[in-house]
Design a protein around this motif. Structure first.
Motif, PDB file in Angstrom:
ATOM      1  N   LYS A1425       0.818  -1.211   0.000  1.00 32.59           N
ATOM      2  CA  LYS A1425       0.000   0.000   0.000  1.00 32.59           C
ATOM      3  C   LYS A1425       0.855   1.265   0.000  1.00 32.59           C
ATOM      4  CE  LYS A1425      -4.043  -2.016   2.269  1.00 32.59           C
ATOM      5  NZ  LYS A1425      -4.924  -1.985   3.474  1.00 32.59           N
ATOM      6  N   LYS A1426       1.970   1.264   0.713  1.00 35.93           N
ATOM      7  CA  LYS A1426       2.763   2.489   0.887  1.00 35.93           C
ATOM      8  C   LYS A1426       4.070   2.385   0.123  1.00 35.93           C
ATOM      9  CE  LYS A1426       0.941   3.329   5.534  1.00 35.93           C
ATOM     10  NZ  LYS A1426       1.306   3.570   6.961  1.00 35.93           N
ATOM     11  N   LYS A1427       4.281   3.353  -0.755  1.00 36.86           N
ATOM     12  CA  LYS A1427       5.531   3.362  -1.489  1.00 36.86           C
ATOM     13  C   LYS A1427       6.707   3.740  -0.590  1.00 36.86           C
ATOM     14  CE  LYS A1427       3.520   4.457  -5.986  1.00 36.86           C
ATOM     15  NZ  LYS A1427       3.525   5.406  -7.133  1.00 36.86           N
ATOM     16  N   SER A1428       6.409   4.544   0.430  1.00 38.97           N
ATOM     17  CA  SER A1428       7.487   4.987   1.333  1.00 38.97           C
ATOM     18  C   SER A1428       7.790   3.965   2.415  1.00 38.97           C
ATOM     19  CB  SER A1428       7.096   6.322   1.981  1.00 38.97           C
ATOM     20  OG  SER A1428       5.906   6.160   2.754  1.00 38.97           O
ATOM     21  N   TYR A1429       7.094   2.872   2.390  1.00 39.92           N
ATOM     22  CA  TYR A1429       7.289   1.852   3.434  1.00 39.92           C
ATOM     23  C   TYR A1429       8.676   1.197   3.331  1.00 39.92           C
ATOM     24  CZ  TYR A1429       6.627  -2.524   6.017  1.00 39.92           C
ATOM     25  OH  TYR A1429       6.777  -3.588   6.885  1.00 39.92           O
ATOM     26  N   LYS A1430       9.349   1.148   4.453  1.00 37.31           N
ATOM     27  CA  LYS A1430      10.658   0.482   4.499  1.00 37.31           C
ATOM     28  C   LYS A1430      10.569  -0.866   5.187  1.00 37.31           C
ATOM     29  CE  LYS A1430      13.558   4.626   4.424  1.00 37.31           C
ATOM     30  NZ  LYS A1430      14.622   5.388   5.147  1.00 37.31           N
ATOM     31  N   ASN A1431      10.134  -0.846   6.414  1.00 39.09           N
ATOM     32  CA  ASN A1431       9.978  -2.094   7.159  1.00 39.09           C
ATOM     33  C   ASN A1431       9.165  -1.820   8.396  1.00 39.09           C
ATOM     34  OD1 ASN A1431      11.840  -1.215   9.331  1.00 39.09           O
ATOM     35  ND2 ASN A1431      13.441  -1.530   7.769  1.00 39.09           N
ATOM     36  N   SER A1432       8.835  -2.872   9.094  1.00 45.57           N
ATOM     37  CA  SER A1432       8.099  -2.757  10.352  1.00 45.57           C
ATOM     38  C   SER A1432       9.016  -2.989  11.543  1.00 45.57           C
ATOM     39  CB  SER A1432       6.940  -3.762  10.373  1.00 45.57           C
ATOM     40  OG  SER A1432       5.994  -3.437   9.378  1.00 45.57           O
ATOM     41  N   GLY A1433      10.277  -2.729  11.343  1.00 46.58           N
ATOM     42  CA  GLY A1433      11.257  -2.907  12.410  1.00 46.58           C
ATOM     43  C   GLY A1433      12.372  -3.856  11.977  1.00 46.58           C
ATOM     44  N   ILE A1434      13.295  -4.036  12.863  1.00 39.21           N
ATOM     45  CA  ILE A1434      14.454  -4.884  12.608  1.00 39.21           C
ATOM     46  C   ILE A1434      14.488  -6.011  13.630  1.00 39.21           C
ATOM     47  CG2 ILE A1434      16.972  -4.998  12.468  1.00 39.21           C
ATOM     48  CD1 ILE A1434      15.734  -3.374  10.236  1.00 39.21           C
ATOM     49  N   ILE A1435      14.665  -7.235  13.136  1.00 36.29           N
ATOM     50  CA  ILE A1435      14.887  -8.380  14.021  1.00 36.29           C
ATOM     51  C   ILE A1435      16.389  -8.673  14.008  1.00 36.29           C
ATOM     52  CG2 ILE A1435      14.399 -10.793  14.500  1.00 36.29           C
ATOM     53  CD1 ILE A1435      12.032  -8.946  14.926  1.00 36.29           C
ATOM     54  N   ILE A1436      16.953  -8.720  15.193  1.00 35.49           N
ATOM     55  CA  ILE A1436      18.406  -8.893  15.332  1.00 35.49           C
ATOM     56  C   ILE A1436      18.693 -10.301  15.839  1.00 35.49           C
ATOM     57  CG2 ILE A1436      20.521  -8.008  16.402  1.00 35.49           C
ATOM     58  CD1 ILE A1436      18.928  -5.393  16.919  1.00 35.49           C
ATOM     59  N   LEU A1437      19.534 -11.000  15.102  1.00 35.55           N
ATOM     60  CA  LEU A1437      20.022 -12.310  15.560  1.00 35.55           C
ATOM     61  C   LEU A1437      21.383 -12.072  16.215  1.00 35.55           C
ATOM     62  CD1 LEU A1437      19.793 -15.368  15.757  1.00 35.55           C
ATOM     63  CD2 LEU A1437      20.788 -15.539  13.467  1.00 35.55           C
ATOM     64  N   LYS A1438      21.396 -12.114  17.534  1.00 32.94           N
ATOM     65  CA  LYS A1438      22.618 -11.786  18.283  1.00 32.94           C
ATOM     66  C   LYS A1438      23.627 -12.926  18.245  1.00 32.94           C
ATOM     67  CE  LYS A1438      21.925  -9.433  22.119  1.00 32.94           C
ATOM     68  NZ  LYS A1438      22.284  -8.074  21.692  1.00 32.94           N
ATOM     69  N   SER A1439      23.161 -14.154  18.296  1.00 32.02           N
ATOM     70  CA  SER A1439      24.075 -15.296  18.213  1.00 32.02           C
ATOM     71  C   SER A1439      23.312 -16.521  17.763  1.00 32.02           C
ATOM     72  CB  SER A1439      24.759 -15.572  19.561  1.00 32.02           C
ATOM     73  OG  SER A1439      23.843 -16.092  20.492  1.00 32.02           O
ATOM     74  N   CYS A1440      24.025 -17.409  17.106  1.00 34.49           N
ATOM     75  CA  CYS A1440      23.467 -18.683  16.649  1.00 34.49           C
ATOM     76  C   CYS A1440      24.547 -19.739  16.803  1.00 34.49           C
ATOM     77  CB  CYS A1440      23.003 -18.580  15.196  1.00 34.49           C
ATOM     78  SG  CYS A1440      22.444 -20.156  14.498  1.00 34.49           S
ATOM     79  N   LYS A1441      24.251 -20.741  17.565  1.00 38.45           N
ATOM     80  CA  LYS A1441      25.217 -21.813  17.794  1.00 38.45           C
ATOM     81  C   LYS A1441      24.535 -23.158  17.576  1.00 38.45           C
ATOM     82  CE  LYS A1441      27.906 -19.213  21.203  1.00 38.45           C
ATOM     83  NZ  LYS A1441      28.409 -19.180  22.598  1.00 38.45           N
ATOM     84  N   ILE A1442      25.260 -24.058  16.940  1.00 33.31           N
ATOM     85  CA  ILE A1442      24.769 -25.423  16.735  1.00 33.31           C
ATOM     86  C   ILE A1442      25.700 -26.370  17.482  1.00 33.31           C
ATOM     87  CG2 ILE A1442      24.337 -27.243  15.058  1.00 33.31           C
ATOM     88  CD1 ILE A1442      23.609 -25.140  13.038  1.00 33.31           C
ATOM     89  N   ALA A1443      25.145 -27.163  18.326  1.00 27.36           N
ATOM     90  CA  ALA A1443      25.946 -28.108  19.109  1.00 27.36           C
ATOM     91  C   ALA A1443      25.282 -29.481  19.045  1.00 27.36           C
ATOM     92  CB  ALA A1443      26.085 -27.648  20.552  1.00 27.36           C
ATOM     93  N   ARG A1444      26.064 -30.478  19.398  1.00 29.34           N
ATOM     94  CA  ARG A1444      25.543 -31.843  19.425  1.00 29.34           C
ATOM     95  C   ARG A1444      24.905 -32.129  20.777  1.00 29.34           C
ATOM     96  NH1 ARG A1444      28.239 -35.467  15.930  1.00 29.34           N
ATOM     97  NH2 ARG A1444      27.080 -37.134  16.933  1.00 29.34           N
ATOM     98  N   ASP A1445      23.727 -32.690  20.746  1.00 27.88           N
ATOM     99  CA  ASP A1445      23.121 -33.224  21.964  1.00 27.88           C
ATOM    100  C   ASP A1445      23.500 -34.705  22.000  1.00 27.88           C
ATOM    101  OD1 ASP A1445      21.646 -33.663  24.219  1.00 27.88           O
ATOM    102  OD2 ASP A1445      19.728 -33.826  23.165  1.00 27.88           O
ATOM    103  N   TYR A1446      24.665 -34.974  22.587  1.00 28.73           N
ATOM    104  CA  TYR A1446      25.264 -36.294  22.458  1.00 28.73           C
ATOM    105  C   TYR A1446      24.369 -37.374  23.051  1.00 28.73           C
ATOM    106  CZ  TYR A1446      29.540 -33.886  21.156  1.00 28.73           C
ATOM    107  OH  TYR A1446      30.459 -33.120  20.516  1.00 28.73           O
ATOM    108  N   SER A1447      24.276 -38.455  22.325  1.00 26.36           N
ATOM    109  CA  SER A1447      23.482 -39.595  22.755  1.00 26.36           C
ATOM    110  C   SER A1447      24.382 -40.662  23.364  1.00 26.36           C
ATOM    111  CB  SER A1447      22.725 -40.181  21.557  1.00 26.36           C
ATOM    112  OG  SER A1447      23.647 -40.733  20.622  1.00 26.36           O
TER     113      SER A1447
END
Length: 1700
Positions: A1425-1447
């Motif tokens: 609807k709005k040509k001047s529309y940029k966004n509805s805010g910013i979502i920040i991903l501060k950290s992302c870590k993948i680790a093993r849940d050892y079995s």
């Protein structure tokens, strides 16, 4: 310096200082003025004259307080450019000397206090006046050469300039320097020689006033510097890690920097340094304030880049000096340790207060093996301690240990007895080991952990308190202050000596359950000493392998069994592993140092069988390294036990004279060879003379080139007259300055050796001259035993050679003479005269005229010797002037000429070859040219020469620069050479082989080359070359493999071959010749009636062309070998080949690697009837070592027995029926065995159980389930504010009047549609955001997988970190798109959509460390609807870590072992086992409920323990002979080794013990639980997921010690341990269920809660009528979870979760 001196010094230099400052820039004066106050600065500025201003500045500071005055001096010294060095030094001394002196006094006081705490007796062990050092003057090249030839621990007593070492004291080594540059002194010494103690003694003596040349002495130990991980400045190194000044630190450091010549820096133990030397880089600057690593700091000090002018004293073991740049070393010394006299002195001092002093010293000095060890001071101390302990028993002749390992074992027990202050008769070894077993094991584990991590210093806080107290009380560990990086102090500890740490580590390796046999094989090796420079992991392990070998001795088996509390077979099995490794080493090709190390290991084992095997296998070539008496002792032991006569080659080995005393003990030496070292002087020769008569087996003696004079050699030769067994002597007196008189004496002595029948003598490189040679000629007839003589390079003339030739004609005994005219000028006449006498010199074997200046004509004269002397076998003229003429005894039928790398022109080469053609005996000419290129005209001439060379067999022309076209031309030109058999062209080498003219030839001679091979050509070159072969009708071999002939070249080759009907071999492998060429080639094959070999491997033949080729091969009856492998041969071609095979009568080999293969069939089941095929692999074609790509996927169930069978077949036809293929072998096992082994290799067997040849199968296991966890930390910024949905609806209506009523609720009023009530929160408030994560299903729809919490009333939310399974978020696919949606929470459930975005996990993983990722939150409706529309805010991903849940499976695959222990209830309530109603009664079927429980659990859990040795304990019974009740006894009645072999062993021990015990009571669990807990607590110290203990208790009734049991379980819940209780019989088991904490948390009587549930109780009666596997499933159901839960709580990951 006091204040008066400071001001007086400034006044004394005032005028000079004013003159210097007047020349400085204005900025310098401004900086100095800034130190004055404002009023003084104005006064200076008012002074117009520059020199006046400078004078005023100096006077103003001269009136200041001492601190400001010093600051002024220090500042001007730093910023002034024109300040003379002498003036700067004077000023800095005046400004800083006061503080420097106070710092020096503080340093001395600190050192004196430190060393006063050390017992005086300990400090006196190394004293400066008795510590002798072998010093080498600076000679970096010589030092490098010598050290490069030495083994790991030579005593590198380097030669000084005159060839002898200088014995000096340490004070001489540290004499004041005469240069302003840094002085580097390297002090070498073997382990245990006292280097560290000597360095501390230097500091102590400096503190007492010695070494006055040093104003400061700093001592740093590399073992402590290893703890430093951050960068340091020089100032931080000096002050934080040695001593911090109490005041004016800046001034003190400035003084040190300005006076480096007064600073001595000691770095002790470079061999223990992990960082090693760092070569100079631009980063290592002269700035002392720049932070550097410890390695860089040390390197900068070493090279003089930092604190240039100081004295740097570095100690290390000889092997590590190789890492240091020796060009910077001024002196190298060596701490020699003890000699025979000092050992005696030390022993007398040690036993000075003992009643048996004389007896002890006599024992020590009379035992040669022990005495050899005592040459190392540390081992001397150990020997005295053990001897003292043995003599304390009262024995007059104690049995001394024979190896170092046994000495250390005795040391252990002696130290323990000393601590308890009891005699050996009271505190026996078994009792001591039982008492301190836990502490000793803890110490062993600490030692091994240190070696594995290259750690020598430990913080005491990291050592268990009980272990620390035990080790320090017994002297095993020494505690000391450790400086930390920030300058604070901590308490550290280290083993009393590194060898002691290695000993305890070796004990751990042999006795620890955590070390499997596979790990034992991996950890035990000898590279620690041999290639430690390339293996920093083993940088400290110098004697570790020696101790491990020693512990494999039978004498140590009982000791190890007691210490490990395992039965003897378990220990013997591990010892056997070490012995087998040593046997394999004996079969390998070992260098001299490695032979010595292997002998050391063998000697330590005292295994005669092993020593015999190794002794008979080794070749004793020990060259160019230092030998010690200890080395010789081990060597002689192995040689004697080997029982075979040996040749001991000691070429270039320097040795101590004490080594010679060991030699007579060897009974198998028949040849003593090459005592060649400049260390062997007349004293050594004298000592050797005393030893030789004692070696009764010696037959040959070789005394190589050494430093002995004629006098020394004479003493040896005279000794030979008393050696009845010696038959041959080889004496080398090269470069020994032998005079005429010495030569006469030697000749006389040789004549009086009646038994010597053969003498080889070398008198080369002396100054005999013509006169000396004449004297030798005079004595030659009398030297009947002389067979070989070398008189090279003795400044003799040609006339003397003529005289020698005449004498040799009458000396029939001399069979070999070597003469050399190296580095002399031989004119053409001399050479001509020499050649004329060659026929008379019958014994002459080699004439060496290397490096002689010979003209071209002279060189040709030498070549002509082939014509004049029939004994000449070869003439070689090599680069750099090397020249040789070699002779044979009789007439040489064939001769060679070698003229490699001479700058001959093309014309010269042709002339030479042409001259050879007239010599009938020349069969080979090799010419290697560097600057010569053969053209067409030269090749034409070469071919013409070859035509008239009837006897020339081989002509090889290397490095000739010939082009490919030239090679083709050569082949063409050789058409006229009928004798050419082979032409090989390889890169720039042409090799021509001629036909032997003595053999009859047949056929036409219209073609020259019979063979063309090794040609590297292109496609175009291939066409050109093949085209030139059309006329070569006699060619017999063509090898054009691995070229690019191409289709055109292949066609032309087929045309050329149509004329080559005599060809026998064609090799076109690895060429792409094309289909048409292949067909054309097939057409010409039948006309080749001599064809024997055809190789068409990998030439891309199609299936149809293969059929055509097969038809042609059927018409080649002479064919013997055919290679068609790796082509596109299908079934039709294969059938055609099979059809024509009967016609190929001579065929011996057919290679078609596309017709056979092998595959694996995989079946699962318990019995043959229950077997079901699961899967098959692919077929590996023509491969005896296949690696299959197909993986079998199986559901794993720990609590079940999953039996698997792998069957290997050879696939002969494309059929799915297994019976149509050949059975190769099979292998059957449980899945648990594969899982616990991770990678399993086993032999294949046939159906009858016999081995299927040598075939093996290797199976690897890997878990496929994705157990990864993703952890996210999210935030938002400037999210959209709340907007009421009702308001949005009304606002969309056109032309209305809207009345807005604000209230605390959002309830809409009735009636008026244009009136709306909006809550304050929804209209004016901020959002309540939360996030939703969605993944896309297979149908394309988005599914919610996670929702965050709601953050109230904020536009900048920060959500709590959260985790979820990765497979839930994206199905395990990190590149799969996920959608994240942001909502505004509403209480009524109508949550408002804020925005969304899509991403992938791989993109999110970029948020690591401090890097954040931002995503724009987009509302598609607003965006549209709005040509001047940029966004509805910013979502920040501060950290992302993948680790093993050892079995659980991860930990098992990672090497975790399940240690199984059984506890059996033998209380009276079970009934008499003879009574059928008893629970212990064994039925006729051989079972009862106890055995059923043991089998059910043990059969599964035994697969997860590699050695399958399980302790089996009983409780509640009376034991013989005193019939006392025991609640913790071994059912095999071996308290030191309660282990049983497998479940079968437990069942057998259980059945055997029943008749020998009395059932009693009560039912106490706690002793057995605590027993297992003690072992589990040791596993905790390993800090790895290596062991988990499982205790199975089988009982019949109520627990008597419930409170103690509860407490024991609560304590055990902190350990890697689980308890399984199986209740047998029909008793009330309510108390057991109470212990099983499934429904409640178990607490001890103190109120402490269990850390986790570790108890699983199962009543057996519920499974009496169920299948037996049902009990195992129930009993073991919780164990996998308990294992993984414990290791996760301790944050321990598997050591390796992937198969190798």
């Amino acid at each position: 310096m006091d204040e008066v001196d400071l001001y007086s010094e400034l006044s004394a230099v005032r005028s000079q200082l004013v003159d210097v400052l007047s020349l400085e820039a204005a900025g310098v004066l401004q900086q100095l003025c800034s130190l004055l106050n404002a009023e003084e600065q104005e006064e200076v500025n008012r002074t117009a004259d520059r020199k006046g201003r400078v004078s005023l500045i100096v006077d103003l500071f001269r009136d200041k307080d001492p601190g400001t005055c010093r600051q002024f001096i220090q500042t001007l010294c730093m910023i002034c450019n024109e300040l003379p060095m002498q003036l700067e030094t004077r000023l800095m001394s005046a400004a800083g000397d006061d503080f420097a002196e106070r710092y020096k006094s503080l340093m001395m006081k600190m050192l004196l206090l430190r060393y006063e705490k050390i017992p005086e007796d300990l400090l006196k062990r190394v004293t400066l006046d008795k510590t002798f050092i072998s010093v080498v003057k600076k000679n970096a090249t010589k030092l490098r050469e010598r050290i490069d030839r030495t083994r790991d621990e030579p005593c590198v007593s380097q030669d000084s300039e005159d060839g002898t070492d200088t014995m000096v004291k340490i004070s001489d080594l540290l004499e004041p320097s005469t240069t302003s540059d840094s002085r580097v002194i390297v002090l070498l010494g073997k382990a245990g020689t006292g280097k560290t103690m000597l360095m501390h003694n230097i500091c102590h003596q400096w503190a007492k006033g010695t070494f006055a040349q040093f104003q400061f002495t700093f001592l740093f130990e590399f073992r402590q510097l290893n703890l430093v991980k951050r960068t340091l400045t020089l100032r931080q190194l000096l002050f934080n890690f040695f001593l911090m000044p109490e005041e004016e630190q800046d001034a003190v450091f400035e003084f040190i920097s300005a006076n480096p010549r007064g600073v001595c820096l000691i770095f002790d133990g470079y061999d223990e340094f992990l960082g090693k030397f760092s070569p100079a880089t631009p980063d290592i600057s002269r700035d002392p304030l720049k932070p550097l690593s410890v390695a860089e700091l040390f390197s900068g000090l070493y090279t003089g880049s930092i604190l240039n002018g100081c004295t740097l004293l570095v100690t290390c073991r000889p092997k590590d000096v190789l890492d240091l740049p020796l060009s910077a070393v001024d002196r190298v010394g060596e701490v020699l340790g003890f000699d025979h006299r000092r050992v005696e002195e030390y022993a007398l001092h040690f036993f000075r207060d003992s009643l048996y002093k004389e007896q002890a010293v006599a024992h020590l000095m009379e035992n040669r093996n022990i005495l050899n060890m005592c040459y190392v001071p540390a081992l001397c101390f150990i020997s005295c301690v053990c001897l003292d302990d043995l003599l304390s028993t009262g024995s007059s002749r104690p049995l001394l240990p024979s190896t170092m390992t046994q000495f250390y074992i005795n040391m252990l027990t002696a130290f323990l007895r000393k601590k308890d202050a009891v005699s050996s008769s009271v505190a026996t070894e078994p009792l001591l080991l039982q008492k301190y077993q836990q502490e000793i094991n803890g110490l062993c584990q600490l030692a091994m952990k240190g070696l594995e991590k290259s750690n020598i210093v430990f913080y005491t806080r990291d050592v268990p308190e009980s272990v620390m107290r035990f080790a320090s009380d017994n002297g095993f560990l020494t505690a000391f202050e450790v400086k930390k990086e920030d300058g604070t102090k901590d308490l550290g500890c280290a083993f009393a000596h590194l060898t002691m740490q290695e000993f305890f580590a070796a004990l751990h390796l042999i006795t620890s359950d955590s070390v499997t046999e596979a790990q034992l094989k991996k950890k035990f090796n000898l590279k620690s000493k041999w290639i430690s420079r390339n293996d920093p992991k083993s940088v400290f392990t110098d004697t570790f392998h020696i101790f491990v070998s020693g512990l494999s001795s039978r004498e140590c088996t009982q000791f190890l069994s007691r210490l490990a509390r395992r039965h003897l077979p378990w220990v013997e099995k591990r010892q056997k592993v070490i012995l087998e490794i040593l046997k394999k080493l004996a079969a390998s090709n070992l260098t001299g140092p490695k032979i010595i190390e292997l002998c050391h290991c063998t000697y330590e084992t005292q295994d005669l069988e092993l020593a015999k095997l190794i002794g008979a296998s080794l070749t004793y070539e020990l060259r160019n390294f230092r030998l010690t008496p200890v080395d010789m002792t081990a060597l002689v032991f192995v040689m004697n036990t080997g029982g075979v006569s040996v040749c001991l080659d000691l070429a270039g080995c320097s040795m101590e004279r004490d080594c010679l005393e060991v030699l007579p003990n060897c009974k198998t030496i028949h040849t003593a060879s090459s005592f060649r070292s400049r260390k062997y002087d007349d004293r050594f020769a004298e000592a050797l003379s005393a030893v030789l008569p004692k070696i009764g087996s010696l037959k040959k003696f070789d005394l190589g080139n050494n430093a002995a004079t004629v006098d020394g050699i004479l003493s040896l030769v005279k000794t030979m007259s008393t050696c009845s067994s010696i038959e041959k002597i080889h004496v080398v007196l090269s470069n020994n300055h032998v005079s005429e008189e010495g030569l006469c004496s030697l000749s006389h002595s040789l004549n009086v050796c009646p038994n010597v029948v053969e003498v080889e003598g070398s008198l080369s490189d002396n100054a005999l001259g013509d006169r000396g040679l004449a004297r030798l000629i005079k004595h030659l007839p009398g030297l009947q035993g002389v067979r070989v003589i070398n008189v090279s390079n003795n400044l003799v003339t040609m006339d003397s050679i003529v005289c020698l030739a005449g004498s040799l004609c009458t000396c029939k005994n001399i069979c070999e003479v070597d003469m050399s005219f190296s580095d002399s000028v031989l004119d053409d006449k001399s050479i001509e005269k020499l050649l004329s006498h060659l026929p008379q010199l019958q014994p002459l074997k080699l004439l060496n005229i290397s490096n002689s200046r010979i003209s071209t004509d002279g060189a040709l004269l030498l070549v002509q010797s082939l014509l004049h002397c029939e004994r000449v076998r070869a003439v070689e003229l090599r680069p750099k002037g090397e020249a040789f003429i070699k002779f044979v005894k009789m007439k040489a039928d064939q001769a060679t000429c070698n003229l490699n790398n001479n700058k001959l022109s093309q014309v010269g080469v042709l002339y030479l070859v042409d001259s050879m053609s007239i010599c009938n005996r020349v069969v080979e000419v090799e010419v290697c040219l560097k600057e010569c290129s053969f053209g067409l005209e030269h090749l034409v001439k070469l071919a013409a020469i070859l035509e008239r060379s009837p006897n020339l067999v081989t002509l090889e022309i290397r490095n000739n620069g010939m082009t490919f076209e030239a090679v083709v031309n050569l082949v063409r030109e050789l058409k006229g050479c009928p004798d050419v058999l082979t032409v090989r062209v390889h890169k720039n080498t042409v090799h021509i082989t001629m036909e032997n003219p003595n053999l009859p030839t047949t056929g036409s001679m219209d073609s020259a080359a019979n063979s063309l091979s090794d040609v590297n050509t292109s496609v175009e070159g291939g066409v050109y070359l093949v085209d030139s072969l059309k006329g070569c009708t006699r060619i017999e071999e063509i090898d054009l493999s691995q070229n690019s002939i191409g289709d055109a070249g292949g066609k032309k080759l087929a045309d050329a071959l149509s004329n080559c009907r005599l060809i026998e071999e064609i090799c076109l492998a690895n060429n792409s010749i094309g289909d048409e060429a292949a067909v054309k080639l097939a057409d010409v094959l039948p006309i080749m009636t001599h064809l024997k070999v055809l190789s068409l491997k990998l030439i891309n033949i199609s299936d149809s062309d293969s059929i055509h080729l097969a038809v042609s091969l059927g018409h080649c009856p002479t064919i013997e070998e055919v290679n068609l492998s790796w082509n596109y041969i299908g079934d039709d071609a294969a059938l055609k080949i099979a059809e024509i095979l009967p016609r190929m009568k001579r065929l011996k080999e057919l290679d078609v690697k596309t017709m056979a293969g092998c595959s694996v069939d995989f079946a699962e089941g318990l019995t043959p009837a229950q077997e079901a095929q699961i899967s098959r692999t692919e077929t590996a074609i023509n491969n005896l070592n296949p690696v299959f790509g197909v993986k079998f996927v199986i559901d794993y169930h720990f609590e079940e027995i999953q039996k698997l069978k792998f069957i290997l077949f050879d696939q002969d036809k494309p059929s799915l029926q297994l019976y149509e293929h050949d059975f190769l072998g099979e292998f059957t096992c449980n899945l648990g065995v594969i899982v616990s082994s991770k990678k399993l290799t086993r032999p294949l067997v046939l159906g009858n159980g016999k081995p299927a040849g040598k075939g093996t199968i290797t199976i690897a296991a890997q878990e496929l389930s994705d157990n990864r966890i993703i952890s996210l930390s999210m935030a938002g910024r400037k999210l959209d504010k709340k907007v009421s949905p009702e308001l949005c609806t009304l606002l969309q209506k056109p032309a209305i009047t809207l009345e807005i009523l604000c209230s605390l609720t959002s309830t809409n009023p009735k009636g008026n549609p244009n009136q709306i009530c909006v809550s304050f929160q929804d209209f004016f408030g901020k959002s309540d955001p939360y996030l939703e994560f969605h993944k896309q299903g297979d149908d394309g729809k988005w599914m919610l997988v996670h929702r965050t919490e709601v953050i109230k009333n904020t536009l900048d939310p920060v959500w709590k970190p959260f985790s979820m399974p990765l497979i839930s978020l994206c199905g395990g696919d990190v590149d799969k798109t996920i959608k994240i949606m942001c909502y505004d929470y509403d209480n009524d459930g109508g949550h408002d959509f804020i925005g969304e975005f899509t991403t992938t996990v791989s993109k999110m993983c970029e948020a690591q460390n401090t890097t954040e990722i931002e995503f724009e939150c987009i509302n598609p409706k607003k965006q549209k609807k709005k040509k001047s529309y940029k966004n509805s805010g910013i979502i920040i991903l501060k950290s992302c870590k993948i680790a093993r849940d050892y079995s659980f499976l991860d930990y098992i695959l990672g090497g975790c072992q399940l240690m199984f222990t059984v506890g059996i209830d033998f209380t009276a309530s079970n009934g008499n086992p003879r009574d059928p109603s008893s629970l212990h009664h064994i039925s006729p079927m051989g079972t009862n409920e106890y055995l059923a429980a043991i089998w059910a659990v043990g059969q599964i859990i035994q697969d997860y323990d590699t050695d399958k040795m399980f302790p089996a304990l009983g409780f509640g019974a009376q034991l013989p002979p005193d019939w006392k009740v025991s609640h913790e006894f071994a059912i095999n009645f071996n308290p030191t080794n309660p282990f049983c072999s497998g479940v079968e062993g437990i069942a057998q021990a259980y059945s055997a013990c029943l008749p020998h015990i009395r059932f009693y009571g009560p039912t106490n669990f706690s002793p057995i639980i605590n027993h297992v807990a003690r072992f589990a607590s040791q596993a905790v110290q390993q800090e790895v997921a290596a062991q988990y203990f499982t205790l199975l208790i089988i009982t019949d009734g109520v627990i008597s010690d419930m409170e103690e049991t509860r407490h024991a379980i609560v304590q055990a819940s902190k350990l890697p341990m689980s308890v399984i209780i199986v209740g047998v019989g029909n008793a009330d088991f309510a108390a057991m269920e109470f212990l099983d904490g499934d429904n409640r948390i178990l607490r001890s009587y103190t109120g402490e809660e269990a850390a986790r549930d570790i108890v699983q109780f199962v009543p057996f009666r519920e499974f009496r009528n169920a299948p037996k596997e049902t009990l195992a499933k129930s009993v073991l159901a919780e164990l996998p979870q308990q294992v993984s839960q414990y290791f996760k709580q301790k944050n321990l990951s598997p050591s390796s979760s992937d198969p190798e």
